[in-house]
Motif scaffolding. Structure first.
Motif, PDB file in Angstrom:
ATOM      1  N   CYS A  16       0.848  -1.192   0.000  1.00  0.00           N
ATOM      2  CA  CYS A  16       0.000   0.000   0.000  1.00  0.00           C
ATOM      3  C   CYS A  16       0.888   1.249   0.000  1.00  0.00           C
ATOM      4  CB  CYS A  16      -0.873   0.043   1.253  1.00  0.00           C
ATOM      5  SG  CYS A  16      -1.844  -1.426   1.554  1.00  0.00           S
ATOM      6  N   CYS A  19       3.206   2.466   3.117  1.00  0.00           N
ATOM      7  CA  CYS A  19       3.467   1.351   4.041  1.00  0.00           C
ATOM      8  C   CYS A  19       4.891   1.432   4.611  1.00  0.00           C
ATOM      9  CB  CYS A  19       3.293   0.031   3.302  1.00  0.00           C
ATOM     10  SG  CYS A  19       3.778  -1.407   4.274  1.00  0.00           S
ATOM     11  N   CYS A  50       2.803  -9.429   4.437  1.00  0.00           N
ATOM     12  CA  CYS A  50       3.029  -8.357   3.458  1.00  0.00           C
ATOM     13  C   CYS A  50       4.524  -8.162   3.208  1.00  0.00           C
ATOM     14  CB  CYS A  50       2.427  -7.051   3.953  1.00  0.00           C
ATOM     15  SG  CYS A  50       0.622  -7.042   3.972  1.00  0.00           S
ATOM     16  N   ASN A 120       4.589  -4.694  12.476  1.00  0.00           N
ATOM     17  CA  ASN A 120       3.528  -3.684  12.272  1.00  0.00           C
ATOM     18  C   ASN A 120       2.363  -3.856  13.244  1.00  0.00           C
ATOM     19  OD1 ASN A 120       2.211  -5.867  11.189  1.00  0.00           O
ATOM     20  ND2 ASN A 120       2.344  -5.187   9.070  1.00  0.00           N
ATOM     21  N   CYS A 199       1.622  -0.063   9.630  1.00  0.00           N
ATOM     22  CA  CYS A 199       0.710  -0.545   8.588  1.00  0.00           C
ATOM     23  C   CYS A 199      -0.338   0.549   8.423  1.00  0.00           C
ATOM     24  CB  CYS A 199       0.070  -1.859   9.016  1.00  0.00           C
ATOM     25  SG  CYS A 199      -1.331  -2.349   7.982  1.00  0.00           S
ATOM     26  N   VAL A 200      -0.200   1.321   7.360  1.00  0.00           N
ATOM     27  CA  VAL A 200      -1.045   2.523   7.231  1.00  0.00           C
ATOM     28  C   VAL A 200      -2.492   2.178   6.893  1.00  0.00           C
ATOM     29  CG1 VAL A 200       0.893   4.004   6.578  1.00  0.00           C
ATOM     30  CG2 VAL A 200      -0.375   2.797   4.791  1.00  0.00           C
ATOM     31  N   THR A 201      -2.737   0.939   6.497  1.00  0.00           N
ATOM     32  CA  THR A 201      -4.098   0.561   6.102  1.00  0.00           C
ATOM     33  C   THR A 201      -4.911  -0.011   7.259  1.00  0.00           C
ATOM     34  OG1 THR A 201      -3.321   0.136   3.866  1.00  0.00           O
ATOM     35  CG2 THR A 201      -5.428  -0.858   4.468  1.00  0.00           C
TER      36      THR A 201
HETATM   37 FE1  SF4 Z   1       1.685  -2.455   4.377  1.00  0.00          FE
HETATM   38 FE2  SF4 Z   1      -0.460  -2.798   5.890  1.00  0.00          FE
HETATM   39 FE3  SF4 Z   1      -0.724  -2.490   3.268  1.00  0.00          FE
HETATM   40 FE4  SF4 Z   1       0.326  -4.709   4.256  1.00  0.00          FE
HETATM   41  S1  SF4 Z   1      -1.780  -4.010   4.542  1.00  0.00           S
HETATM   42  S2  SF4 Z   1       1.131  -3.558   2.513  1.00  0.00           S
HETATM   43  S3  SF4 Z   1       1.472  -3.944   6.032  1.00  0.00           S
HETATM   44  S4  SF4 Z   1       0.046  -0.960   4.720  1.00  0.00           S
END
Ligand code: SF4
Length: 294
Positions: A16, A19, A50, A120, A199-201
């Motif tokens: 993402c 990230c 990830c 994360n 983990c920005v999501t």
């Molecule tokens: Fe990174 Fe979280 Fe996206 Fe995985 S879900 S790629 S840890 S931001």
């Protein structure tokens, strides 16, 4: 010698945007370039999560292991070829969850390798469940009423189990993290760099801003990384203070503990004087052994 770009494949990262994995990826490549590593001497092992997708974007010989099994896979690699510089990337759900037993035993064996944990504090790949390092009380997809238990004290466990190099980094400070990875790779023994990797999501609690308000560098505070008891005490304090406000507490990053001169696991195996493939095959007569089982 290869430069940073030479450690990339033509595949572009699928993480993402924003990230924390990007920061670790960048610091790792910088460390390789600054150490003057060749592709022949470098071997990488990736866990599942990830972070593990980095295996597709990073040009290096190595293996993408099973979930939680990056460390035993890397141990086999390190023991089969003492000429390799083995670097493991593992995740918190991966390495501190299903792989926790392997982690503890790798620490106590002091197998010479560098381990970079992408911590994360959530399961990102499976869309946001509580991981072994999620903060107590944190609401996630699998804990709608909040996480009940305390997180695994990753660095404290490493110190207690005998790891001889234990550091903590932050994916938002790439120059500092690069320095820690270089120190870890220069260490002759099991070296852990546990990295706060937002983990920005899915982790809306432990964000880049959250860490930036709290982290401080141990080296700036005159920390002595040779004191094992103090390193363990510091690890306990950190985890109990994670839920506090920036004014109430700070979170240390840097080298917590380093022990010099402890023999590596490899040193106890004198037959590992050269890679397996360089050893001459010595035919053995197994007739007597076959008679015993016959
Ligand atoms: Fe990174 Fe979280 Fe996206 Fe995985 S879900 S790629 S840890 S931001």
């Amino acid at each position: 010698m290869p430069v940073k770009k030479d450690f990339e494949t033509p595949n572009r990262p699928t993480w993402c945007p924003g990230c924390g994995n990007f920061g670790i990826w960048e610091a790792t490549k910088r460390a390789y370039e600054e150490l003057g590593l060749s592709h022949e001497e470098l071997a990488m092992v990736w866990g599942i999560g990830c972070h593990g997708n980095g295996a597709d974007f990073t040009r290096a010989q190595g293996l993408h292991a099973l979930h939680g099994r990056a460390l035993p896979t890397a141990t086999g690699l390190a023991l089969s070829n003492p000429e390799l510089r083995v670097v493991v990337h593992m995740g918190d759900g991966d390495g501190y969850g299903i792989g926790l037993g392997h982690f503890a035993h790798s620490c106590r064996r002091n197998v010479a390798m560098t381990v970079i944990a992408h911590n994360n504090q959530i399961y990102g790949l499976t869309t946001g469940q509580a991981s072994p390092t999620s903060e107590q009380g944190m609401r996630t997809g699998s804990t709608p009423n909040g996480v009940l238990e305390e997180p695994v004290n990753t660095v404290g466990l490493a110190v207690a189990e005998g790891a001889t190099f234990v550091a903590r980094g932050f994916a938002g400070d790439i120059p500092h993290l690069t320095g820690l990875i270089k120190q870890a790779m220069a260490h002759d023994g099991f070296a852990l760099v546990d990295v706060f990797q937002p983990c920005v999501t899915f982790n809306k609690l432990n964000t880049f801003a959250w860490f930036r308000e709290r982290v401080y560098k141990l080296e700036d505070a005159g920390w002595d990384p040779s004191d094992k008891v103090k390193a363990f005490e510091l690890s306990l304090t950190t985890y109990h203070e994670m839920a506090c406000t920036p004014d109430e507490c700070k979170v240390p990053i840097g080298l917590l503990y380093r022990e010099e001169g402890t023999p590596t696991y490899q040193a106890g195996l004198p037959q590992l004087d050269r890679p397996l493939w360089k050893r001459a095959l010595e035919p053995r007569d197994i007739a007597a052994a076959l008679k015993l089982v016959g």
